[in-house]
Design a protein around this motif. Sequence first.
Motif, PDB file in Angstrom:
ATOM      1  N   LEU A   1       0.831  -1.210   0.000  1.00  0.00           N
ATOM      2  CA  LEU A   1       0.000   0.000   0.000  1.00  0.00           C
ATOM      3  C   LEU A   1       0.865   1.259   0.000  1.00  0.00           C
ATOM      4  O   LEU A   1       0.521   2.254  -0.653  1.00  0.00           O
ATOM      5  CB  LEU A   1      -0.928   0.003   1.219  1.00  0.00           C
ATOM      6  N   MET A   2       1.998   1.211   0.729  1.00  0.00           N
ATOM      7  CA  MET A   2       2.901   2.360   0.724  1.00  0.00           C
ATOM      8  C   MET A   2       3.426   2.613  -0.689  1.00  0.00           C
ATOM      9  O   MET A   2       3.504   3.760  -1.143  1.00  0.00           O
ATOM     10  CB  MET A   2       4.068   2.137   1.686  1.00  0.00           C
ATOM     11  N   LEU A   3       3.778   1.544  -1.381  1.00  0.00           N
ATOM     12  CA  LEU A   3       4.255   1.674  -2.758  1.00  0.00           C
ATOM     13  C   LEU A   3       3.168   2.273  -3.645  1.00  0.00           C
ATOM     14  O   LEU A   3       3.429   3.180  -4.459  1.00  0.00           O
ATOM     15  CB  LEU A   3       4.679   0.303  -3.271  1.00  0.00           C
ATOM     16  N   ALA A   4       1.936   1.791  -3.478  1.00  0.00           N
ATOM     17  CA  ALA A   4       0.826   2.313  -4.281  1.00  0.00           C
ATOM     18  C   ALA A   4       0.584   3.790  -4.000  1.00  0.00           C
ATOM     19  O   ALA A   4       0.329   4.581  -4.920  1.00  0.00           O
ATOM     20  CB  ALA A   4      -0.437   1.502  -4.016  1.00  0.00           C
ATOM     21  N   SER A   5       0.674   4.189  -2.724  1.00  0.00           N
ATOM     22  CA  SER A   5       0.429   5.586  -2.369  1.00  0.00           C
ATOM     23  C   SER A   5       1.461   6.509  -3.007  1.00  0.00           C
ATOM     24  O   SER A   5       1.122   7.611  -3.472  1.00  0.00           O
ATOM     25  CB  SER A   5       0.434   5.756  -0.850  1.00  0.00           C
ATOM     26  N   LEU A   6       2.728   6.083  -3.044  1.00  0.00           N
ATOM     27  CA  LEU A   6       3.784   6.894  -3.661  1.00  0.00           C
ATOM     28  C   LEU A   6       3.535   7.073  -5.159  1.00  0.00           C
ATOM     29  O   LEU A   6       3.725   8.159  -5.708  1.00  0.00           O
ATOM     30  CB  LEU A   6       5.146   6.255  -3.424  1.00  0.00           C
ATOM     31  N   VAL A   7       3.122   5.989  -5.821  1.00  0.00           N
ATOM     32  CA  VAL A   7       2.849   6.063  -7.259  1.00  0.00           C
ATOM     33  C   VAL A   7       1.673   6.998  -7.527  1.00  0.00           C
ATOM     34  O   VAL A   7       1.695   7.821  -8.450  1.00  0.00           O
ATOM     35  CB  VAL A   7       2.564   4.659  -7.821  1.00  0.00           C
ATOM     36  N   ILE A   8       0.624   6.899  -6.693  1.00  0.00           N
ATOM     37  CA  ILE A   8      -0.551   7.765  -6.870  1.00  0.00           C
ATOM     38  C   ILE A   8      -0.171   9.233  -6.710  1.00  0.00           C
ATOM     39  O   ILE A   8      -0.589  10.098  -7.502  1.00  0.00           O
ATOM     40  CB  ILE A   8      -1.657   7.376  -5.865  1.00  0.00           C
ATOM     41  N   VAL A   9       0.634   9.551  -5.672  1.00  0.00           N
ATOM     42  CA  VAL A   9       1.039  10.937  -5.449  1.00  0.00           C
ATOM     43  C   VAL A   9       1.947  11.419  -6.577  1.00  0.00           C
ATOM     44  O   VAL A   9       1.804  12.549  -7.068  1.00  0.00           O
ATOM     45  CB  VAL A   9       1.750  11.078  -4.086  1.00  0.00           C
ATOM     46  N   ALA A  10       2.887  10.582  -7.000  1.00  0.00           N
ATOM     47  CA  ALA A  10       3.813  10.978  -8.073  1.00  0.00           C
ATOM     48  C   ALA A  10       3.078  11.252  -9.377  1.00  0.00           C
ATOM     49  O   ALA A  10       3.473  12.127 -10.155  1.00  0.00           O
ATOM     50  CB  ALA A  10       4.855   9.886  -8.279  1.00  0.00           C
ATOM     51  N   MET A  11       1.989  10.515  -9.630  1.00  0.00           N
ATOM     52  CA  MET A  11       1.240  10.679 -10.877  1.00  0.00           C
ATOM     53  C   MET A  11       0.034  11.596 -10.724  1.00  0.00           C
ATOM     54  O   MET A  11      -0.668  11.848 -11.708  1.00  0.00           O
ATOM     55  CB  MET A  11       0.763   9.303 -11.370  1.00  0.00           C
ATOM     56  N   ALA A  12      -0.206  12.089  -9.506  1.00  0.00           N
ATOM     57  CA  ALA A  12      -1.448  12.804  -9.201  1.00  0.00           C
ATOM     58  C   ALA A  12      -1.776  13.887 -10.227  1.00  0.00           C
ATOM     59  O   ALA A  12      -1.038  14.874 -10.338  1.00  0.00           O
ATOM     60  CB  ALA A  12      -1.365  13.426  -7.812  1.00  0.00           C
ATOM     61  N   PRO A  13      -2.886  13.729 -10.962  1.00  0.00           N
ATOM     62  CA  PRO A  13      -3.276  14.764 -11.917  1.00  0.00           C
ATOM     63  C   PRO A  13      -4.111  15.863 -11.289  1.00  0.00           C
ATOM     64  O   PRO A  13      -4.376  16.884 -11.910  1.00  0.00           O
ATOM     65  CB  PRO A  13      -4.101  13.978 -12.944  1.00  0.00           C
ATOM     66  N   SER A  14      -4.544  15.609 -10.041  1.00  0.00           N
ATOM     67  CA  SER A  14      -5.464  16.550  -9.404  1.00  0.00           C
ATOM     68  C   SER A  14      -5.262  16.537  -7.887  1.00  0.00           C
ATOM     69  O   SER A  14      -4.585  15.671  -7.327  1.00  0.00           O
ATOM     70  CB  SER A  14      -6.916  16.176  -9.722  1.00  0.00           C
ATOM     71  N   PHE A  15      -5.889  17.493  -7.258  1.00  0.00           N
ATOM     72  CA  PHE A  15      -5.857  17.608  -5.809  1.00  0.00           C
ATOM     73  C   PHE A  15      -6.515  16.391  -5.152  1.00  0.00           C
ATOM     74  O   PHE A  15      -6.059  15.892  -4.133  1.00  0.00           O
ATOM     75  CB  PHE A  15      -6.565  18.896  -5.408  1.00  0.00           C
ATOM     76  N   ALA A  16      -7.598  15.898  -5.747  1.00  0.00           N
ATOM     77  CA  ALA A  16      -8.301  14.737  -5.200  1.00  0.00           C
ATOM     78  C   ALA A  16      -7.407  13.503  -5.203  1.00  0.00           C
ATOM     79  O   ALA A  16      -7.436  12.698  -4.261  1.00  0.00           O
ATOM     80  CB  ALA A  16      -9.571  14.470  -6.007  1.00  0.00           C
ATOM     81  N   ALA A  17      -6.600  13.352  -6.249  1.00  0.00           N
ATOM     82  CA  ALA A  17      -5.685  12.210  -6.312  1.00  0.00           C
ATOM     83  C   ALA A  17      -4.629  12.301  -5.216  1.00  0.00           C
ATOM     84  O   ALA A  17      -4.238  11.286  -4.622  1.00  0.00           O
ATOM     85  CB  ALA A  17      -5.020  12.154  -7.684  1.00  0.00           C
TER      86      ALA A  17
END
Length: 405
Positions: free
Chosen positions: A92-108
Amino acid sequence: MTDTTRTDPANRQTAAWGAVLSMSLCVALLLASEFMPVSLLTPMADGLGASEGATGQAISISGLFALVASLLITTVAGQINRKSVLIALTMLMLASLVIVAMAPSFAALITGRAILGICIGGFWALATAIMMRLVPPQDVPRALSIMYGGQAIASAFAAPLGAWLGDVFGWRAVFWALTPLVAVNLVWQLSVLPSLPARRRQNFGTLIDVLARPYFRRGLIAAMLSWGSAFTMFTYLRPFLEQFNGADATTLSLLLLVLGLAGFIGTWAAGRFVGQQIAPLLKLPALIMGAITLALLFTGSSTVMTAALLAGWGGMNTALSVIFMTWMSRNVGDAPEAGGSLMVAAIQGSILLGALIGGLLLDSFSITATFVGSVALAALAVILIGNGQRLLKPVKLTQTLRRWN
């Protein structure tokens, strides 16, 4: 009750130090992931088209989810092997980092930080209980000091390194840079963590039973006051240094580095000197850090004195975790996961509350008022703890539990 004799290293009186080291790396990566954005706040806000205030709130949302996860993890995990739970949290930590690194929006960004909060709360709630199973009882303080060495590493290097990498490569690159390290840690955990079957089913009744113990409640309140005092001061250390010391960016970085590096000494000393007599040590963190915070108000204009005092504060700050988690392991040994959940929830709540109190004092009065508030919380902790004896499990209860086990 599940038989763990064949899979639990502590039952064989051997120590799985490779697993302990993998947990230490996990701590470093968790804290780096949690606090790295503090040094990247402005570029993250610009990149997502949000205000700095809103982005800051999104970053802090991980603390709220950590608090909730710490209370739910042992119940939700149920009878699942604790090795599998740790592996899932690392994924989950790995997934969270990828989501933040790719975040296209504030919600992401909020989504990624919420997932990270689940990792933080779940890991810390289980960490001490797992350490108690990885090493023999006499080695628990040393194992905890090694694990919290990861905290010292993250505290010393995450913010300055994140600021530099973000300036050179962009803030997204900083989060991408963490992902291979987490992936390596994941593989390492898979190879070195032994099977850790759940020892007994956990539920909210277990949490209530542990919380009903008067000595544990006193210890929990003392821990909240100690951490609340620490984060009332630490959260607003930068404005204090800028106002009292006139620190520029370079001086500020060096002072924070001194504080972080002193954490290594604190974890080493705590692991070496925390013996069987834990009671006299419980008030030391609040006593020493509170005294240092007060002294900074009178010597903050001297860079040399400030550096020396911050070194003492940083060393005791990391020792605080080792001391109180050792106390918890020895006094809630019959329900370490429930005790760990309550401890982590209390610590996360006190961190959030300390930052809130400090901010209100700063906005309403001054940075001096913030530091005085920190000292007041530390004084309350010292008074409550006293000689520490009232925070220890009663002798009769200890004997009863030994016979029961």
